[in-house]
Each structure stands twice: as C-alpha cells, then as structure tokens.
Design a protein around this motif. Structure first.
Motif, PDB file in Angstrom:
ATOM      1  N   GLY A   1       0.776  -1.227   0.000  1.00 19.66           N
ATOM      2  CA  GLY A   1       0.000   0.000   0.000  1.00 19.66           C
ATOM      3  C   GLY A   1       0.814   1.287   0.000  1.00 19.66           C
ATOM      4  O   GLY A   1       0.279   2.349   0.278  1.00 19.66           O
ATOM      5  N   LYS A   2       2.117   1.259  -0.304  1.00 25.64           N
ATOM      6  CA  LYS A   2       2.927   2.465  -0.298  1.00 25.64           C
ATOM      7  C   LYS A   2       2.615   3.323  -1.518  1.00 25.64           C
ATOM      8  O   LYS A   2       2.328   2.815  -2.587  1.00 25.64           O
ATOM      9  N   SER A   3       2.674   4.650  -1.342  1.00 25.20           N
ATOM     10  CA  SER A   3       2.349   5.577  -2.421  1.00 25.20           C
ATOM     11  C   SER A   3       3.549   5.755  -3.340  1.00 25.20           C
ATOM     12  O   SER A   3       4.703   5.636  -2.927  1.00 25.20           O
ATOM     13  N   ARG A   4       3.264   6.084  -4.614  1.00 26.99           N
ATOM     14  CA  ARG A   4       4.314   6.226  -5.626  1.00 26.99           C
ATOM     15  C   ARG A   4       4.314   7.657  -6.173  1.00 26.99           C
ATOM     16  O   ARG A   4       3.258   8.277  -6.363  1.00 26.99           O
ATOM     17  N   CYS A   5       5.472   8.186  -6.414  1.00 25.16           N
ATOM     18  CA  CYS A   5       5.627   9.505  -7.028  1.00 25.16           C
ATOM     19  C   CYS A   5       5.087   9.448  -8.450  1.00 25.16           C
ATOM     20  O   CYS A   5       5.466   8.582  -9.250  1.00 25.16           O
ATOM     21  N   SER A   6       4.189  10.362  -8.785  1.00 24.54           N
ATOM     22  CA  SER A   6       3.580  10.358 -10.120  1.00 24.54           C
ATOM     23  C   SER A   6       4.585  10.700 -11.214  1.00 24.54           C
ATOM     24  O   SER A   6       4.409  10.327 -12.373  1.00 24.54           O
ATOM     25  N   GLU A   7       5.666  11.398 -10.840  1.00 23.61           N
ATOM     26  CA  GLU A   7       6.655  11.806 -11.848  1.00 23.61           C
ATOM     27  C   GLU A   7       7.765  10.776 -12.015  1.00 23.61           C
ATOM     28  O   GLU A   7       8.134  10.425 -13.138  1.00 23.61           O
ATOM     29  N   HIS A   8       8.277  10.272 -10.885  1.00 21.26           N
ATOM     30  CA  HIS A   8       9.426   9.362 -10.968  1.00 21.26           C
ATOM     31  C   HIS A   8       9.066   7.904 -10.697  1.00 21.26           C
ATOM     32  O   HIS A   8       9.927   7.034 -10.802  1.00 21.26           O
ATOM     33  N   LYS A   9       7.809   7.638 -10.319  1.00 25.01           N
ATOM     34  CA  LYS A   9       7.345   6.268 -10.071  1.00 25.01           C
ATOM     35  C   LYS A   9       8.101   5.594  -8.923  1.00 25.01           C
ATOM     36  O   LYS A   9       8.228   4.373  -8.886  1.00 25.01           O
ATOM     37  N   GLU A  10       8.612   6.393  -8.005  1.00 25.54           N
ATOM     38  CA  GLU A  10       9.316   5.846  -6.850  1.00 25.54           C
ATOM     39  C   GLU A  10       8.494   6.107  -5.580  1.00 25.54           C
ATOM     40  O   GLU A  10       7.588   6.941  -5.564  1.00 25.54           O
ATOM     41  N   GLU A  11       8.846   5.376  -4.533  1.00 26.75           N
ATOM     42  CA  GLU A  11       8.099   5.479  -3.286  1.00 26.75           C
ATOM     43  C   GLU A  11       8.216   6.889  -2.694  1.00 26.75           C
ATOM     44  O   GLU A  11       9.289   7.489  -2.693  1.00 26.75           O
TER      45      GLU A  11
END
Length: 279
Positions: free
Chosen positions: A57-67
């Motif tokens: 359930g961790k969120s991802r950065c919309s720009e870099h696709k990282e946590e």
C-alpha cells in the motif's frame, strides 16, 4: 486488502491476476477485467497493471514512479528521493516516518494533558457538589430549627425561605451539573480519540497515515477544556428574634454564584430575604 500481483484472478480464481482494480482493491485477469468494466456499478473503475503496484500500500511519485518517502517542508508535499534534486532542489526535507513519530508524540502529549485536566475538573466539580449539597441541607436544617423555635407563628415564613433556598440552590447546582456533563464529555471524547490514536499506531507508516494523524490532531485541538468559575457556596446567618416582626426571626442565607458577577441584593416581601450574589 489487496494481494500481491503474483496472485491469480480473484474472480475466476484460475487465470493470472495481471490487472489491479484500484477501487475494489482486487486482481483481475483480462477476461474478468473486461466483464468488470461492462457492469453498471463498476464501469468507471480504474485499473493499473499489477506489476506496477508498490507493495504493502505504499504511495508512488507520479513523476518518478518511486516510493514517496520524504516530506518537503518548504512545499508541504510528499516527494520521493529523486524529487530532491529536481523542482524541490534547495528545499528542506523530513522523513515521513520521522514526521509520523513527531505527530504521534505531540498528539499523545496533548491528549494526556487534556484528559488529565478533565479528570481534575471532574474531581473538583464532584467535590464541590458534595460540599454544596451538604451546605444546602445544613441551611435547610437551620431554617427548620429557627422555624420550630417560633412554632406556628412562623410556619409560613419557614416554608417560604426553604422554597427560596431550594429554588436558588437548584439553579446553581444545575450550573454545576452542566459543567460536570461538559467535563465528562471532554473526557469521553478524549478516550475516543485515544482509541483512534492507538489504532493509527498499528497502521502502516506511509503517506496516507500523515493525513490521518493530522486529522486526529485537529480533532484533539477541538477538545475544549472550559475554565472553572468560582464554585457556589451557601450559608445561613441567624437573626435576632423580634415579636413585632416575626418574618425577621428566620434570618438570611447567601449563595455565591458559579460565575463571577457583581453582587446584587434581591428583596422580596420588603426586607424579608436578602440573597447576595443573585443576578
């Protein structure tokens, strides 16, 4: 709860669950996804590839696709480590887990302070109620004693004064009861928020938890501890007996009000009763 992307379709339980429904939090195979999107209640549901999901359930950065593991203190936004060298370059940052620890500590400290103060207020109000009740009973007894001394000549006056004592003391007692009810409501609210706080302690530490803890912080800030006024008191003063003025034999009583007010004197039937502190 969403399962790992390697699980099979949660509908047909046979084909690989290569698609993940964000709204339902379930994995679907290609065929079941097609059927799901054609149903009226779920036609607008959003899907993503199961392989693109961040675990637990961790969120991802919309720009870099990282946590999203950091909070930009300058922008008050959740960012990933790659954002630090991008548009957030030169800003100050905090780890999300550190922010969560700080918020939890602040909430716990505030909550404990307010619940302790609420408990103290309840104890003071309850003690005051007991003292006030005893004082009221003492005044009533003193009035009755005075009435018995002059027997039938002052029976009517005794009844009038007792009625006045009960009437005015009830007003003050009602105020105390309302304050007690308010204080208990704060305590109940504090216990309820404490349960929420413990539940959040068991929640995964991710970006969404920050908002939940902030929401809890706002609810805690709304708990209002009212300042306690001066508590009422009642006493009885004996008065000299005079045969030409039977009504003056009973004496006077005073009740101090809960709220601080300018002292006024209330006169009824001439100067029969004088109540100090009654507005």
């Amino acid at each position: 709860m969403a399962q790992a992307a390697s699980k099979t379709c949660e509908v047909c339980v046979s084909a690989p669950g290569s698609h993940y429904c964000i709204d339902c939090e379930e994995h679907y195979c290609e065929n079941c996804k097609f059927v799901h999107n054609r149903q009226k209640l779920s036609r607008n549901h959003q899907f993503q590839k199961a392989s693109d999901r961040i675990p637990e359930g961790k969120s991802r950065c919309s720009e870099h696709k990282e946590e999203l593991s950091l909070i930009c203190n300058t922008c008050n936004a959740q960012i990933c480590t790659r954002c630090v060298t991008g548009k957030h370059n030169g800003h100050t940052f905090s780890q999300i887990v550190d922010v969560i620890v700080q918020l939890r500590g602040d909430n716990e400290t505030k909550l404990r302070g307010k619940t302790n103060e609420a408990n103290q207020n309840i104890k003071k109000i309850e003690d005051s109620l007991n003292v006030f009740d005893n004082s009221v009973e003492s005044v009533i007894k003193a009035i009755n004693d005075e009435g018995n001394m002059i027997k039938r000549m002052v029976d009517k006056s005794v009844a009038q004064m007792i009625a006045l004592v009960k009437e005015q003391s009830k007003k003050e007692k009602d105020k105390l009861m309302n304050m007690l009810s308010d204080a208990k409501s704060v305590l109940v609210g504090g216990h309820s928020l404490d349960i929420k706080r413990h539940e959040l302690d068991k929640t995964r530490q991710d970006g969404s938890l920050v908002q939940k803890i902030n929401n809890l912080k706002e609810e805690i800030d709304k708990l209002t501890i009212n300042s306690l006024p001066e508590f009422p008191n009642i006493s009885f003063s004996r008065k000299a007996v005079a045969e030409d003025d039977i009504r003056q034999l009973i004496g006077t009583f005073t009740i101090s009000k809960c709220a601080p007010v300018l002292e006024k004197k209330e006169q009824r039937h001439g100067d029969l009763y004088r109540c100090s502190g009654c507005g």
